[in-house]
Design an enzyme around this catalytic site. Sequence first.
Site, short mmCIF file in Angstrom:
data_model
loop_
_atom_site.label_atom_id
_atom_site.label_comp_id
_atom_site.label_asym_id
_atom_site.label_seq_id
_atom_site.Cartn_x
_atom_site.Cartn_y
_atom_site.Cartn_z
N GLU A 148 0.81 -1.02 0.08
CA GLU A 148 0.05 -0.17 0.11
C GLU A 148 0.78 1.45 0.29
OE1 GLU A 148 -2.74 -0.49 3.10
OE2 GLU A 148 -3.88 -2.05 2.08
N GLU A 202 -4.27 -8.86 -0.04
CA GLU A 202 -4.74 -8.69 1.32
C GLU A 202 -6.29 -8.67 1.31
OE1 GLU A 202 -2.55 -5.94 3.77
OE2 GLU A 202 -4.24 -5.01 4.65
#
Length: 993
Positions: free
Chosen positions: A588, A663
């Site tokens: 991220e 994820e």
Amino acid sequence: MTTPPLLTTLAALAIMTPLIASATNLEFPKPAELAALRTRESFDSGWTFSRYGLQADGSRKAEPGGSNFAVTVLASSEEGEKGNPAVNAFDGNPETRWCASGPAPAQWLQLEFAKPTAFSDIKVTWEKEGAYVAVLETSEDGKAWTEVKPTRESPSAARRFLRVRTTSLPTGQWASIREIELLDDKGQPVKQEKLQDGSPAPSDPKFNDSAWRKLDLPHDWGIEGPFRQDLPGGTGKLPWKAIGWYRKMFTLPAADKGKSVFLDFDGAMAYAQVFVNGKELPARPYGYSAFRVDLREALNFGGENTIAVRLNTENWDSRWYPGAGIYRHTWLVKSQPVHVAHYGTTVTTPEVTPDSTTVKVVARLEGMPTSVDAAQKVEVQVALHELGANDSVGAVVAKGNGEIGSAMSSGGDGNLPAAGVTLKVSKPKLWDTASPNRYLARVTVTVGGKAVDCYDTPFGIRTLDFSREGFKLNGKRVEVRGVCNHHDLGALGAALNDRALERQLEILKSFGCNAIRTSHNPPAPELLDLADKMGFLVQVEAFDCWAHGKVAKDYNRLWKDWHEKDLRDMVRQNRNHPSVFMWSIGNEVVEQDQPAFPKELVGIVHSEDTTRPVSVGCHNPEKAASSGFISEVDAMGVNYHLSFYEPFLKNPRYADKPVYGSETSSCVSSRGEYFFPVKRGRDSQVNFQVSSYDVDAPGWAYEPDAQFRALQKHPEFFGEFVWTGFDYIGEPTPYDGDAANLLNFSGDPAKRAALEKELKELGKLKVPSRSSYFGIVDLAGFPKDRFYLYQGQWRKDLPMAHILPHWNWPERVGQVTPIHVYTSGDEAEVFLNGKSLGKKSMAPGECRLRWDDVVYEPGEVRVVAYKDGKEWAKDVVKTTGEAAKLGLSADRATIKDDGKDLSFLTLRIEDKDGLTVPRSQNAVRFSVQGPGEIVATDNGDATSFESFQSPDRKAYNGLALVIVRAKPGQAGTIRVKAESEGLKATEVAVEAK
């Protein structure tokens, strides 16, 4: 993409032409002769430790021999753990700041000078522009204060104390000063100065550490607590920020002079500085990176040596609990001058067939002389052995040699002289998740025919293939059923313990998990060793951020100087593990619209290893796709964003790009807690717990059912990594900030009244949560209901059925109380007190069966699951009686007496019939008799502030955990006793051998 199992950049390593060799044309020295060439001994025992800087109670303690400030700066409160202490307001650096620890408007910051000082100007730079209202005051004694408004024409009277006192703050702001600038009565700047205290520093061999604490490594000072309500929940409300010093005395025999001597650190959190006999040697700031310290230039051979290590977690911020200290193992390595370099071997298998496998072993050498005559020819000999699950070295299956016959200099790591040997293994035993077969490459270096080094490298033979047809291991599609895990070990903190790590993997394996993503940092080497042996696939991840950080003191501050070194070392350290099937260069990251970043990082990885794909976890996949960011990585990792799946698969630009859920889900729940009605959101969040009906998730996330449906609909995705396998310390979403409402305590009228008062006074409530709710398994290692949801989906061949919730609801008689069933079957029938509630079938895309209109009555709930029309599995839940006794069971009844091996004992609050009482919270006291000790206790409750080291622990919904070990070198029977007022005590024996 098919990842070629052959490293394609070997030409850059100056490898001699390899030799295909049989197992009969070379003689090797015997293992006993090889053992003395290279030694690697644990360096974990016999350290001393002391904590400086921020203390556990929030006070500060100056470092001996360190710099103290001429002007003492104090404040009414400070965010020391967030890196915003009072001293920052007068340090000459406007980029730092002091911030109060709360929103109360009445705050103060005080400067104490060595002598009375008059001021002609006082300038206060606040953190943000706004309507700060403050008074400037001076005092002679720090007690009686006088307001001042000095000017050049009318300076203040000379006083020793100056104070800035706030009386009103801008809306939503806390008192926060970036810098105070002062002019004296002559118009000259008054600045802060650093003063040396004159005493020796801990790095000095003469320093007296006799009063320091004695301990063995690994060690995490943060987990020792205490929990503090004023600390951030994001890092577990633990006082991990400090400056820690470790020291150790050791001797080396004079005979070691001339040898290469190194100290290897598997991880030290953070900003490590290493001193040997007072001389500082190069170390590593990134707390998750392993590093080697070359000791040779600082050692006293034949005499005493002192090593000192300084760590500074005050200089590190984190989004989760990172731990603090030398929290992984240390090793003292001795070898001859010419030796295989650190992480110096690469083992690849360019050709794999059922009948034969080509194995290529490349060894890089250090310590080579600048010239080599014919009599000093350097050779690398390689023997391949079978390797047992217990690391026993088996039969030789192939051997051969390679020669370095000309002068080479060791300029940089990539230019070290190297030799390659190519061998054939007949009828290879392949490594896979079901049969993790391994081999050992034993490399022997000879100079002039004499052996000078022996270096062992475990490896496995397997093929990896990634495409839109999925992931194939040895030619067979394998669904990646993975979890993301942070590195803490629950009540043990970040301090590495081999058995605790093994237990975690055993639990993961039991519900069908076959893969781990090391979120979001390089792992301990023991994790990969265990994964190799136990058959896990591992995605090794390097960074949580790149050049742009997510917290104030993030890795971005190290990025420019360290990212290549950290990434390259991570790959070199781990590339021979058969369990490692992917690399991740980030999670991220902010730079998902900047393809240059992944291009550089993927290039670094590929220069070290082209046998595995490189990926990154993208939480802004649309931006990553449109910018071309994804073009630079080998596989696309999607964090959440189920709506992105279909358009990405249809995007012609990425038609051949392998893709997976990097994820997923982020469902939140508390073990044994159930709230009504069964709905996502606030209805599932009560008393700072989250319902275990498994329907709740943060706004960006979703329940597991949605992820399973998405993967079934889009088989091009080769699997997922669920967030998370285990609960972890820190990040207690959805309670990761102070609450501004009372909904979180709607179930407790007394507590609600107390919090109403707090809410009125402070405008918000202090949240007690100190660990996460994301785990499939709780922090203590106890399965949540979600454990069985995943087991039902990931272990379809295992007959299982699981009922939720428990059936102790005296307050719900006559009320609707839904029953859910997780099963590996395809249909099930539920019975309440012998009466059928109907049979339900699992519809496509479902992973649970629901009976949502059940009216509660006490008694027995029973389920019979079916598969293909045949009875498959059963489960029963009963209304229990009152708590009457304690039950205690050990995961292992025999442990080693090495002071490291652990037994994990589960405590149950039981009724008279031995049923666990599901809502019991009884206080329990644990004690030990015999040659053992309690290491930690826990209960899985994210709101518990009981110390992990305390022998006293409340049960949480019927369960508690106690962890024990033997005292080093003391065999015998360890008797573990549990007692609770009003309940029958229990005792269990654990043998230490």
